[in-house]
Design an enzyme around this catalytic site. Structure first.
Site, PDB file in Angstrom:
ATOM      1  N   ARG A  73       5.718  -6.980 -14.519  1.00  0.00           N
ATOM      2  CA  ARG A  73       6.020  -7.076 -13.209  1.00  0.00           C
ATOM      3  C   ARG A  73       5.749  -5.594 -11.902  1.00  0.00           C
ATOM      4  NH1 ARG A  73       3.677 -12.460 -12.780  1.00  0.00           N
ATOM      5  NH2 ARG A  73       5.151 -13.816 -13.773  1.00  0.00           N
ATOM      6  N   ASP A 128      -1.425 -21.103 -17.917  1.00  0.00           N
ATOM      7  CA  ASP A 128      -1.142 -21.688 -16.494  1.00  0.00           C
ATOM      8  C   ASP A 128      -2.382 -22.791 -16.718  1.00  0.00           C
ATOM      9  OD1 ASP A 128       1.586 -21.252 -15.936  1.00  0.00           O
ATOM     10  OD2 ASP A 128       1.014 -19.865 -14.542  1.00  0.00           O
ATOM     11  N   GLY A 186       1.199 -39.501 -23.967  1.00  0.00           N
ATOM     12  CA  GLY A 186       1.365 -40.325 -23.630  1.00  0.00           C
ATOM     13  C   GLY A 186       2.370 -40.616 -22.350  1.00  0.00           C
ATOM     14  N   ILE A 251       9.974 -21.148 -22.791  1.00  0.00           N
ATOM     15  CA  ILE A 251       9.475 -21.317 -24.085  1.00  0.00           C
ATOM     16  C   ILE A 251       7.872 -22.308 -24.115  1.00  0.00           C
ATOM     17  CG2 ILE A 251       9.552 -24.124 -24.230  1.00  0.00           C
ATOM     18  CD1 ILE A 251      11.125 -24.129 -26.896  1.00  0.00           C
TER      19      ILE A 251
END
Length: 320
Positions: A73, A128, A186, A251
């Site tokens: 960053r 994302d 599910g 993770i």
């Protein structure tokens, strides 16, 4: 005519970034270009940490997660003086263009460099799946596999203990990863940033499931919507069912990229070279309807919005 190019990865890492770098390097070399790697993103560009890459620099990289160039960053890159130094570092090495792999923040840096006269091509690298101008981003499908595996494991223990499990999924302000993982895993309930969320409504739905004989449930929720630990306490208090929250965290960013991410990254990397050789700059690459496309990077950042696929959510609800 372009003879030398740079490549960097910026922002949060995603599986497949190494494959994208490899695609840029191998395709560039095959066209007779010199390719330089910039270490640690825009920070390394500012600090002049630039090194020439050859075909062996990217050997055995297509299957590795993360990014061997590193990422960081660097909010100071918003400052024009900082970017001017970065451009100076590239021009003194004779670089003619830059390929940037990252999310919308990385695109913003590429946009600003382009506006200062240095041509850039952006490749969408983020789990994302929140970048405009593309159906899918590099790393999304690998992260999806990771999340679904976690949900499968949570279901095992939730079933054993007749427990409600909340799983927090990355995505920032985009619910694509959560929604896809919930369908594949599910999950009984989905909470997305695109849809107004009221905890009492979720509790009502959970109670309705319990009344029908449901003994356990998985709630998939995108990060930043609420404090999931507090939500778990609230659900347990209101339903009387033991409820636990799991934050998957970073993770989701790691692991060997799945085949589709490797293919997507490789094709996008090679396509960026095609665009540069055709004289394009200030573009971002995407895949739409299974075809490689490119858009004006300024337009992608300022005007294009990713559509929320509400029809998929409605279908998902029918499957619970």
């Amino acid at each position: 005519m372009i003879k030398k190019i740079g490549v960097l990865t910026s922002g949060g890492d995603s599986p497949g970034m190494n494959a994208a770098i490899r695609g840029v390097v191998r395709a560039g070399l095959s066209e007779g270009l010199e390719v330089y790697g910039i270490y640690d993103g825009y920070l390394g560009l500012f600090q002049d940490r630039i090194a020439k890459l050859d075909r062996y620099s990217v050997s055995d990289m297509i299957n590795r997660g993360g990014t061997f160039l590193g990422s960081a960053r660097f909010p100071e890159f918003r400052e024009e003086g900082t970017r001017a130094i970065a451009i100076e570092n590239m021009t003194k090495r004779g670089l003619d263009a830059l390929v940037v792999i990252g999310g919308d923040g990385s695109y913003m840096g590429a946009k600003r460099l382009t506006e200062m006269g240095f041509p850039c091509i952006g490749l969408p690298g983020t789990i994302d799946n929140d970048v405009a101008g593309t159906d899918y981003t590099i790393g999304y499908f690998t992260a999806l596999e990771t999340v679904v595996e976690a949900i499968d494991r949570l279901r095992d223990t939730s079933t054993s203990h007749q427990r409600i499990s909340i799983v927090e999924v990355m995505g920032r302000y985009c619910g694509d990863l959560t929604m896809a993982a919930a369908i594949a895993g599910g999950c009984e309930f989905i909470v997305l940033p695109e849809v107004e969320f009221k905890p009492e409504d979720l509790v009502y739905e959970i109670k309705a499931g319990i009344a029908k004989g449901k003994k356990h449930a998985i709630v998939a929720i995108t990060e930043y919507i609420c404090n999931v630990a507090e939500l778990a306490q609230y659900i347990e208090k209101e339903t009387g069912r033991e409820t636990r929250a799991t934050v998957l965290g970073h993770i989701q960013r790691g692991g060997r990229p799945v085949a589709y991410d490797r293919i997507l990254a490789s094709l996008m990397g090679a396509y960026s070279i095609e665009l540069l050789l055709q004289g394009y700059g200030g573009r971002c690459v995407g895949v739409q309807n299974e075809r490689l496309v490119h858009h004006d990077i300024v337009d992608a950042i300022e005007n294009m919005k990713r559509p929320f696929r509400s029809n998929i959510l409605e279908t998902a609800k029918k499957l619970f």
